[in-house]
Design a protein around this motif. Structure first.
Motif, PDB file in Angstrom:
ATOM      1  N   ALA A  51     -12.720 -39.646 -96.017  1.00 64.02           N
ATOM      2  CA  ALA A  51     -11.634 -39.500 -95.045  1.00 64.02           C
ATOM      3  C   ALA A  51     -12.198 -39.414 -93.624  1.00 64.02           C
ATOM      4  N   ALA A 103      -5.678 -40.604 -93.981  1.00 60.82           N
ATOM      5  CA  ALA A 103      -7.048 -40.803 -94.463  1.00 60.82           C
ATOM      6  C   ALA A 103      -7.301 -40.015 -95.744  1.00 60.82           C
ATOM      7  N   GLN A 104      -6.891 -38.753 -95.731  1.00 59.29           N
ATOM      8  CA  GLN A 104      -7.090 -37.917 -96.919  1.00 59.29           C
ATOM      9  C   GLN A 104      -6.326 -38.482 -98.116  1.00 59.29           C
TER      10      GLN A 104
END
Lengths: 189, 189
Positions: A129, A142-143
């Motif tokens: 991430a 992102a995560q």
DNA sequence: TCCACCATGTTAGTGACTAACATGGTGGGG
DNA sequence: CCCCACCATGTTAGTCACTAACATGGTGGA
């Protein structure tokens, strides 16, 4: 050549893997592993922070971060992570297939080990991430991209370790394939 | 009305949540939690199998399995799980928002708790996957679909617990949205 | 009121993990 | 070749999560 510390470390891992496989993770004490490797239990904990860590030792994270950065920024975050994992898989220095299988089988069959494995995964997820965030991807997005890909990958790994047939590489690419965007008629972007 | 066992259970959870939040999970012993709730440490373990369980108590799994079965079998496994989670989220009886936030914050900030949370997730994943397998989906494909969705969901949850702003529901639907197939021009199948 | 049962307490033990200090083997410099 | 400094290791003693076996007391129903 191989320093004393490397030898001790290998001895501990070898003894642990053998004993855990023979008698089960819960029915082997750290003391016994240490003794089998010819050291005391304190030395064990100087090499591995927990009993589980001796099984879960894998230092691949930095490679994966770089693999993400190597993907074209035009792709969606999910697709970047997906391709990065597929690509990195080919270049990783694999230990012996049998040993890997023994380790994954242990993890697949034990709740505590699986829990720690997920915890490791979390670190990997953060690395992936972060690589995206550096490129301007919003943190949550992102995560999520990293989490989804690793969730799929872990499922494939555990399924393989639990006794599935065939090669690990095939399973991984098939698992990640499920997350691929459907092909747009003709002509791939 | 509330039986003694329910009261004791609630007292333990309340005391634990408060003490853990005040002083940190690692700096509170089970003994202290039990004493604060007016019982002994043995009683604590009769209610919760581990120290972590008192924070991670959530019995939603069966609902989720049914939600998967309710999705049309024509969709891809991934899409079925994705829609099931979105739908189930609306119907779940939520505890107080503040308490939920405190719990998720604890989990997001502590390695051991996160590890156990992932272990719970594994159970949920199995429930989701089993629901698909009953419909003839190959096991690996089912696990991967469930793993990817839960990975995304967990990422959203932890991000929220770590201090992200806004409502939890929004985050979850946005996270799962990332896994949605791109819309096919006009006309949804 | 009495009895049976179930939640709880007590006690004692195991095993993972830590801290403080003692010691011994190993490698590099004289 | 020897000596010294250092680092890996051992020893000891302690904390805490978790378990097992048995004792006890309060509560609800007959």
């Amino acid at each position: 050549m191989t320093s004393r510390t490397e030898r001790t470390r290998a001895a501990l891992q070898g003894a642990a893997l053998q004993l855990f496989t023979e008698r089960g993770f819960d029915h082997v004490t750290v003391e016994e592993v240490a003794t089998a490797a010819g050291v005391s239990h304190m030395t064990f904990f100087r090499y591995f922070p927990t009993k589980e860590a001796v099984v879960l030792d894998d230092p691949y994270d930095p490679v994966l971060g770089d693999a993400v950065r190597a993907q074209p920024a035009a792709l969606s975050p999910l697709e970047r992570v997906r391709r990065a994992l597929l690509m990195a898989w080919g270049t990783l220095p694999e230990p012996g297939e049998d040993e890997t299988r023994a380790r994954v089988a242990l993890v697949a069959g034990h709740d505590g080990l699986r829990a720690k494995a997920w915890a490791n995964n979390q670190r990997t997820q953060d690395v992936l991430a972060d690589a995206l965030v550096e490129d301007g991807v919003p943190p949550l997005e992102a995560q999520v991209a990293a989490g989804a890909c690793l969730g799929a990958l872990m499922a494939a790994l555990l399924d393989w370790g639990a006794g599935g047939e065939g090669g690990l590489g095939d399973r991984i690419s098939s698992a990640l394939g499920q997350l691929a965007p459907p092909p747009i008629a003709e002509g791939v972007p």
